[in-house]
Design a protein around this motif. Structure first.
Motif, PDB file in Angstrom:
ATOM      1  N   LYS A   1       4.286   2.413  -7.248  1.00 43.53           N
ATOM      2  CA  LYS A   1       3.682   3.722  -7.543  1.00 43.53           C
ATOM      3  C   LYS A   1       2.205   3.682  -7.152  1.00 43.53           C
ATOM      4  O   LYS A   1       1.487   2.711  -7.454  1.00 43.53           O
ATOM      5  N   CYS A   2       1.779   4.700  -6.478  1.00 38.40           N
ATOM      6  CA  CYS A   2       0.404   4.745  -5.977  1.00 38.40           C
ATOM      7  C   CYS A   2      -0.571   5.064  -7.118  1.00 38.40           C
ATOM      8  O   CYS A   2      -0.340   5.971  -7.908  1.00 38.40           O
ATOM      9  N   ARG A   3      -1.662   4.317  -7.164  1.00 37.81           N
ATOM     10  CA  ARG A   3      -2.671   4.557  -8.198  1.00 37.81           C
ATOM     11  C   ARG A   3      -3.456   5.838  -7.912  1.00 37.81           C
ATOM     12  O   ARG A   3      -3.999   6.456  -8.819  1.00 37.81           O
ATOM     13  N   GLN A   4      -3.520   6.208  -6.615  1.00 33.57           N
ATOM     14  CA  GLN A   4      -4.289   7.409  -6.270  1.00 33.57           C
ATOM     15  C   GLN A   4      -3.490   8.690  -6.429  1.00 33.57           C
ATOM     16  O   GLN A   4      -3.886   9.613  -7.108  1.00 33.57           O
ATOM     17  N   CYS A   5      -2.293   8.719  -5.744  1.00 37.14           N
ATOM     18  CA  CYS A   5      -1.586   9.997  -5.690  1.00 37.14           C
ATOM     19  C   CYS A   5      -0.331  10.027  -6.560  1.00 37.14           C
ATOM     20  O   CYS A   5       0.320  11.063  -6.683  1.00 37.14           O
ATOM     21  N   GLY A   6       0.016   8.883  -7.120  1.00 35.98           N
ATOM     22  CA  GLY A   6       1.168   8.865  -8.004  1.00 35.98           C
ATOM     23  C   GLY A   6       2.513   8.844  -7.296  1.00 35.98           C
ATOM     24  O   GLY A   6       3.561   8.933  -7.927  1.00 35.98           O
ATOM     25  N   HIS A   7       2.482   8.734  -5.954  1.00 37.23           N
ATOM     26  CA  HIS A   7       3.723   8.699  -5.166  1.00 37.23           C
ATOM     27  C   HIS A   7       4.535   7.448  -5.517  1.00 37.23           C
ATOM     28  O   HIS A   7       4.007   6.346  -5.569  1.00 37.23           O
ATOM     29  N   VAL A   8       5.841   7.664  -5.750  1.00 36.18           N
ATOM     30  CA  VAL A   8       6.737   6.544  -6.050  1.00 36.18           C
ATOM     31  C   VAL A   8       7.628   6.301  -4.839  1.00 36.18           C
ATOM     32  O   VAL A   8       8.187   7.241  -4.290  1.00 36.18           O
TER      33      VAL A   8
ATOM     34  N   ARG B   1       0.847  -1.197   0.000  1.00 38.22           N
ATOM     35  CA  ARG B   1       0.000   0.000   0.000  1.00 38.22           C
ATOM     36  C   ARG B   1       0.879   1.242   0.000  1.00 38.22           C
ATOM     37  O   ARG B   1       2.000   1.223   0.469  1.00 38.22           O
ATOM     38  N   CYS B   2       0.315   2.313  -0.515  1.00 35.51           N
ATOM     39  CA  CYS B   2       1.035   3.589  -0.535  1.00 35.51           C
ATOM     40  C   CYS B   2       1.301   4.075   0.899  1.00 35.51           C
ATOM     41  O   CYS B   2       0.388   4.121   1.705  1.00 35.51           O
ATOM     42  N   PRO B   3       2.549   4.431   1.236  1.00 38.56           N
ATOM     43  CA  PRO B   3       2.850   4.890   2.597  1.00 38.56           C
ATOM     44  C   PRO B   3       2.202   6.239   2.920  1.00 38.56           C
ATOM     45  O   PRO B   3       2.054   6.596   4.084  1.00 38.56           O
ATOM     46  N   LYS B   4       1.773   6.975   1.880  1.00 38.91           N
ATOM     47  CA  LYS B   4       1.187   8.298   2.132  1.00 38.91           C
ATOM     48  C   LYS B   4      -0.308   8.230   2.426  1.00 38.91           C
ATOM     49  O   LYS B   4      -0.785   8.788   3.395  1.00 38.91           O
ATOM     50  N   ASP B   5      -1.016   7.500   1.562  1.00 37.12           N
ATOM     51  CA  ASP B   5      -2.475   7.501   1.735  1.00 37.12           C
ATOM     52  C   ASP B   5      -3.098   6.110   1.745  1.00 37.12           C
ATOM     53  O   ASP B   5      -4.313   5.951   1.751  1.00 37.12           O
ATOM     54  N   GLY B   6      -2.260   5.079   1.739  1.00 37.80           N
ATOM     55  CA  GLY B   6      -2.795   3.718   1.817  1.00 37.80           C
ATOM     56  C   GLY B   6      -3.438   3.241   0.528  1.00 37.80           C
ATOM     57  O   GLY B   6      -4.133   2.215   0.510  1.00 37.80           O
TER      58      GLY B   6
HETATM   59 ZN    ZN Z   1      -0.707   7.433  -2.508  1.00 45.87          ZN
END
Ligand code: ZN
Length: 418
Positions: free
Chosen positions: A85-92, A46-51
């Motif tokens: 890479k996050c599907r929501q926020c694009g964070h890598v 999961r994305c560490p920023k927004d899950g």
């Molecule tokens: Zn994210």
């Protein structure tokens, strides 16, 4: 079972990772385990920023982690770590593998083992045994100690001991603060003046402690520390501990010996030559030779012998049953010292007279010893602990290294920090 499966089990990799290849390189005597992620990883990552859900973006170049030896052979894990890479926020972000310790070069298991060794032997030796660079080991130690120290809780600290420790002989000091109830070092900083107290109070309060919760402080009679307590911990009763009072008396005896040696004639010089260790011991700890030497010196009725008697009496005052009795005896002691100093050449006894002045000026704090029964045994032991710490950190003597090593050895931290 294939070697790859075996290592998979040993490393506890679970379903998200697999050992793609294991090989033994003869020239370097190293076992390499090449690990890669499985498709399963992306189901749970999961994305560490927004899950948010993530997908595999790319891979890093091959990275290496030192692991515990396998049958005495160096073992290294290599892996091209996936980046998600996050599907929501694009964070890598780089996926953190389960084997990685706090430092990027070692596995958790290797770090736990290295910490065990660092507790027991000098850093240079650990580097030699593990065939790792000492800088890497230090960096690893910093991460663990800093991490664990950040979580330390000082909310119960009320009885404090503080002492200065010399970084090098006679110059450059560190102040070490300890919780005398929990018997652990809680803070250390450069310097030995009142400003160290400001730094201490800040650290105390950053760890849920409170400056006014400090009710007793055991320390030496230095003006800097007294100012530090007054300015920062107003509820604290100062106890000038026995250890430091008697250490000062020992120093005074030595100064009397030097003065007498430099003023005396040939006969006196001969008697006192190389006698400094004699005067630091108690009579019951002297061996046969030392006893007969002391007896000979006593016959000569030297000032140094008198000063030694004064020190022994001072020590005996500490056996008084109550503060009231001790109070009287300290007063008598001070009068006696001054009387003797006037009777003889006062220059020789100057250090002893200073000692008497110091005792009268600090009598309340010295007598607090009887009120609180605070034992400073932990602080006394800390002197040898600090010597060991200096040996462990040989070649790395700056305060940050020594503090870290001191926290490791005497801070009762939870390590390894995870
Ligand atoms: Zn994210």
């Amino acid at each position: 079972m294939t070697p790859e499966k075996l290592f998979h089990e040993l490393l506890g990799l679970g379903l998200n990772w697999e050992v793609a290849e294991s090989r033994f390189e003869r020239e370097s005597g190293t076992v390499f385990l090449e690990i890669r992620e499985t498709a399963r990883l992306w189901e749970s990552a999961r994305c560490p920023k927004d899950g948010g859900l993530v997908f595999c973006y790319d891979h890093t170049e091959a990275l290496t982690w030192r692991h515990l030896n396998v049958f005495q052979h160096r073992c290294e894990i290599t892996c091209r770590l996936p980046r998600g890479k996050c599907r929501q926020c694009g964070h890598v972000f780089r996926v953190r593998p389960p084997w990685e310790g706090l430092s990027i070069h070692f596995t958790k298991e290797f770090e736990a083992f290295a910490l065990l060794l660092i507790r027991e032997m000098p850093m240079a030796k650990v580097a030699e045994v593990t065939k790792e660079s000492d800088m890497r080991l230090w960096r690893m130690l910093f991460k663990h100690v800093d991490g664990a120290y950040a979580q330390a809780d000082f909310s119960n600290v009320c009885c404090l001991g503080v002492d200065e420790m010399a970084l090098r002989k006679g110059q450059h000091y560190m102040s070490v603060f300890a919780d005398l109830v929990a018997k652990k070092v809680i803070f250390a900083t450069e310097g030995h003046g009142h400003e160290t107290w400001e730094a201490f109070v800040q650290a105390l309060e950053a760890h849920n402690g409170h400056r006014y919760a400090i009710t007793q402080v055991s320390m030496d009679m230095s003006a800097g520390y007294q100012k530090g307590v007054q300015e920062n911990c107003r509820n604290a009763q100062v106890v000038f501990d026995k250890f430091h009072v008697l250490a000062n008396a020992n120093k005074a005896v030595d100064q009397v010996r030097r003065a007498e040696f430099s003023l005396g004639g040939k006969d006196i010089r001969e008697s006192l030559r190389k006698s400094q260790w004699l005067w630091r011991k108690n009579p019951e700890n002297l061996d046969q030779d030392e006893q007969s030497r002391l007896a000979k010196i006593k016959e000569k009725n030297l000032c140094t012998g008198k000063a030694y008697q004064m020190r022994l009496v001072l020590q005996d005052i500490y056996r008084s049953p109550s503060a009231a009795v001790a109070h009287k005896r300290f007063k008598v002691w001070c009068r006696w010292v001054r009387w003797v100093a006037r009777f003889y050449k006062s220059y020789v006894f100057r250090a002893m007279v200073k000692m008497a002045d110091q005792i009268e000026d600090h009598l309340q704090g010295i007598l607090a010893h009887w009120k609180w029964g605070l034992t400073n045994a932990f602080m006394e032991g800390l002197n040898s602990v600090f010597s060991a710490v200096k040996r462990k950190a040989r070649g790395f003597r700056s305060p940050v290294y020594l503090t870290t090593m001191l926290y490791l050895v005497a801070g009762k931290l939870r390590l390894p920090h995870v």
